[in-house]
Design an enzyme around this catalytic site. Structure first.
Site, PDB file in Angstrom:
ATOM      1  N   LYS A   1     -15.208-117.331  -4.605  1.00 45.66           N
ATOM      2  CA  LYS A   1     -16.485-116.787  -4.118  1.00 45.66           C
ATOM      3  C   LYS A   1     -16.190-115.583  -3.225  1.00 45.66           C
ATOM      4  CE  LYS A   1     -19.077-117.261  -0.572  1.00 45.66           C
ATOM      5  NZ  LYS A   1     -19.506-115.849  -0.452  1.00 45.66           N
TER       6      LYS A   1
ATOM      7  N   CYS B   1      -9.234-107.430  10.492  1.00 44.87           N
ATOM      8  CA  CYS B   1      -8.852-108.550  11.374  1.00 44.87           C
ATOM      9  C   CYS B   1      -7.724-108.084  12.277  1.00 44.87           C
ATOM     10  CB  CYS B   1      -8.355-109.733  10.579  1.00 44.87           C
ATOM     11  SG  CYS B   1      -9.476-110.208   9.308  1.00 44.87           S
TER      12      CYS B   1
ATOM     13  N   GLU C   1     -14.297-110.637  19.609  1.00 47.28           N
ATOM     14  CA  GLU C   1     -14.043-109.729  18.489  1.00 47.28           C
ATOM     15  C   GLU C   1     -15.289-108.882  18.211  1.00 47.28           C
ATOM     16  OE1 GLU C   1     -13.346-111.443  14.558  1.00 47.28           O
ATOM     17  OE2 GLU C   1     -11.725-109.998  14.260  1.00 47.28           O
TER      18      GLU C   1
ATOM     19  N   GLU D   1      -7.794-117.925   7.689  1.00 49.40           N
ATOM     20  CA  GLU D   1      -7.430-116.689   8.394  1.00 49.40           C
ATOM     21  C   GLU D   1      -8.703-116.191   9.049  1.00 49.40           C
ATOM     22  OE1 GLU D   1      -4.815-115.353   9.258  1.00 49.40           O
ATOM     23  OE2 GLU D   1      -3.555-116.652   8.026  1.00 49.40           O
TER      24      GLU D   1
HETATM   25  C1  UN1 Z   1      -7.575-107.905   7.299  1.00 42.12           C
HETATM   26  O1  UN1 Z   1      -8.124-107.133   8.029  1.00 42.12           O
HETATM   27  O2  UN1 Z   1      -7.943-109.091   7.229  1.00 42.12           O
HETATM   28  O3  UN1 Z   1      -2.384-105.247   7.851  1.00 42.12           O
HETATM   29  C2  UN1 Z   1      -6.484-107.538   6.355  1.00 42.12           C
HETATM   30  C3  UN1 Z   1      -3.434-104.705   7.527  1.00 42.12           C
HETATM   31  C4  UN1 Z   1      -3.847-104.759   6.074  1.00 42.12           C
HETATM   32  C5  UN1 Z   1      -4.607-105.998   5.786  1.00 42.12           C
HETATM   33  C6  UN1 Z   1      -5.725-106.313   6.745  1.00 42.12           C
HETATM   34  N1  UN1 Z   1      -2.656-104.691   5.263  1.00 42.12           N
HETATM   35  O4  UN1 Z   1      -4.145-104.133   8.330  1.00 42.12           O
END
Ligand code: UN1
Length: 493
Positions: free
Chosen positions: A175, A284, A383, A250
């Protein structure tokens, strides 16, 4: 109205409409309707899960090198379509085209890497305690995997989960986020064209509340792998946990870059701009805290503000755009609320506005720098997921490490320094899952584990061979060829 694509589910090798309603897919750069996506109901998720379950009994018997060849072809096709996929990615997600190309490349890399795993999938062979006995471990698929992926890296994150899942013999119900269904559609079309057997990967579009939930709660889903908010991750973990399912999460981050007094300031600013404002701060791994040694604070601020003001903000489809729009109006407002809180908690150096005028048709936020922020301030703890960075001054290295680790999250940390002792101390003392030295907090490569500690994750990792640990169970095998019953721990004393 112009005809737009209508994205449907892909179940057991067939493209199918759902009973659910249709949702518009909007280009965040200009608010144009790009497509429509058909939302799934729980009964469609059920069909997809059953198709995946049936397919798994055959897929697990296909030799892994043969699966690897298929992955190789899929990766080759992703590579051929890289530009087309990148353009689509920018239109749905808003990230600048250069970054979109980087993201598609990440999926290509992951595909080739996992294709190679088809000839590895290493277990261990160890000496047995007893004579004429063989001891080894082998990896076995977990079963049927539910993958729930976000809009910010719609193809890279999907590839981190899907490729290890299928190379190790699992089948998948995927999904994707409803903001980026076109990327999922295009990805699955490539799998289909390359001849992935029906049922091995099933695509169900839909909301987290309905389709996502139906995946997590389905009794035939053996493992759930999720990337998204901590709030949703917590719900998934508690549901999946009560059903004793394996679950890999994650989630959020509040990543910091430390700039020490020995740092090359121009290089540090390069890193801050790229990690803080790249992808409009919607990674992230984005840097949202800058921990700076007081001795270089003034200089850093001066260079950073100057260069922030020079960033080109606009439609990501233009080659010279540095900072694209954020994903939605709602995101724009939430970022602005944080900046208003930040104005009370620190001193605004630049930015702080929702952009109007020629930018009013899209979701553009001015890259923002706030200084003299206390480590415990809300903007230094929560965040924001937007182009906003907080500067936190510190007196020395020890304080920098303390501030770096003073976060509920633990994804990525970085330090700019020329002091070798600080490099090695930071490597050990920073308590995140990823550490960078003399580079920003973004830019993870696919062949190392990706993930974080504390409230960022639950102990699992995406990408790298670590992702195989998520999608496989260990089986320990003892073969006794002595012809007599040998009792371990008893006969060998
Ligand atoms: C994310 O933001 O969940 O290391 C992934 C990085 C990218 C992946 C980010 N290769 O910023």
């Amino acid at each position: 109205m112009k005809e737009v694509p209508a994205y449907k589910n892909y179940i057991n090798g067939k493209w199918r409409s759902t009973q659910g309603k249709w949702e518009k897919v909007i280009n965040p750069a200009n608010e144009k309707v790009l497509a429509e996506v058909n939302l799934s109901t729980p009964s469609e998720v059920d069909e997809a899960v059953l198709a995946a379950k049936r397919a798994q009994s055959v897929w697990k018997t296909v030799p892994a090198p043969e699966k690897g060849e298929l992955l190789f072809e899929i990766s080759q096709k992703l590579k051929e379509r890289k530009e087309e996929l990148s353009q689509l990615l920018t239109s749905e997600n808003g990230k600048p085209i250069q970054e979109a190309r980087g993201e598609v490349q990440e999926a290509i890399d992951m595909g080739f890497y996992m294709a190679g795993e088809g000839r590895r999938l290493f277990g261990q062979t160890v000496p047995a305690e007893l004579p004429n006995k063989h001891a080894m471990s082998i990896r076995c698929p977990v079963g049927t995997a539910g993958l729930i992926t976000p809009w910010n890296f719609p193809i890279a994150i999907a590839s981190w989960k899907m490729f290890p899942a299928i190379i190790s013999g699992n089948t998948v119900v995927w999904k994707p986020a409803i903001e980026t269904p076109g990327m999922a559609d295009a990805f699955v079309r490539i799998l289909d064209e390359c001849g992935l057997p029906p049922g091995v990967v099933n695509l169900v579009h839909g909301t987290g509340e309905t389709a996502g939930n139906a995946i997590v709660e389905h009794s035939q889903i053996d493992i759930v792998s999720f990337t998204g908010s901590t709030e949703t991750g917590r719900l998934i973990a508690s549901k999946a946990g009560s059903m004793l399912k394996k679950v890999s999460l994650e989630m959020g981050g509040k990543n910091a870059i430390t700039v020490m007094d020995s740092a090359d300031i121009d290089l540090a600013v390069d890193g801050i701009l790229w990690s803080g404002f790249g992808t409009s701060g919607q990674r992230c791994t984005a840097a949202s805290r800058i921990i700076v040694h007081r001795a270089v604070k003034k200089e850093l601020e001066k260079v950073l503000v100057k260069r922030t003001k020079e960033l080109m903000i606009g439609d990501g489809a233009k080659e010279d755009t540095d900072v694209g729009p954020v994903i939605s109006r709602k995101a724009l407002e939430s970022i602005h609320e944080y900046v208003n809180i930040g104005r009370q908690e620190g001193e605004l150096l630049c930015g702080g506005r929702i952009l109007e005028g020629k930018h009013s048709k899209g979701n553009y936020y001015e890259p923002t720098v706030i200084t003299n922020v206390h480590p415990s301030a809300r903007i230094a703890q929560e965040e924001i997921f937007g182009p906003v960075i907080s500067i936190i001054p510190v007196e020395n290295f020890d304080e920098a490490m303390k501030v770096n680790n003073d976060s509920a999250y633990g994804l990525s940390s970085s330090i700019f320094t020329k002091d070798a002792n600080e490099v090695f101390r930071a490597m050990h003392e920073m308590d995140t899952g990823i550490v960078y030295v003399n580079a920003g907090t973004t830019g993870a490569e696919i062949h190392l584990p990706f993930g974080g500690t504390k409230k960022t994750g639950n102990g699992h990792r995406d990408s790298g061979t670590a992702s195989l640990d998520v999608f496989t169970e260990w089986k320990s095998v003892y073969v006794d060829y002595s012809g007599s019953l040998q009792r371990a721990q008893i006969d060998n004393n």
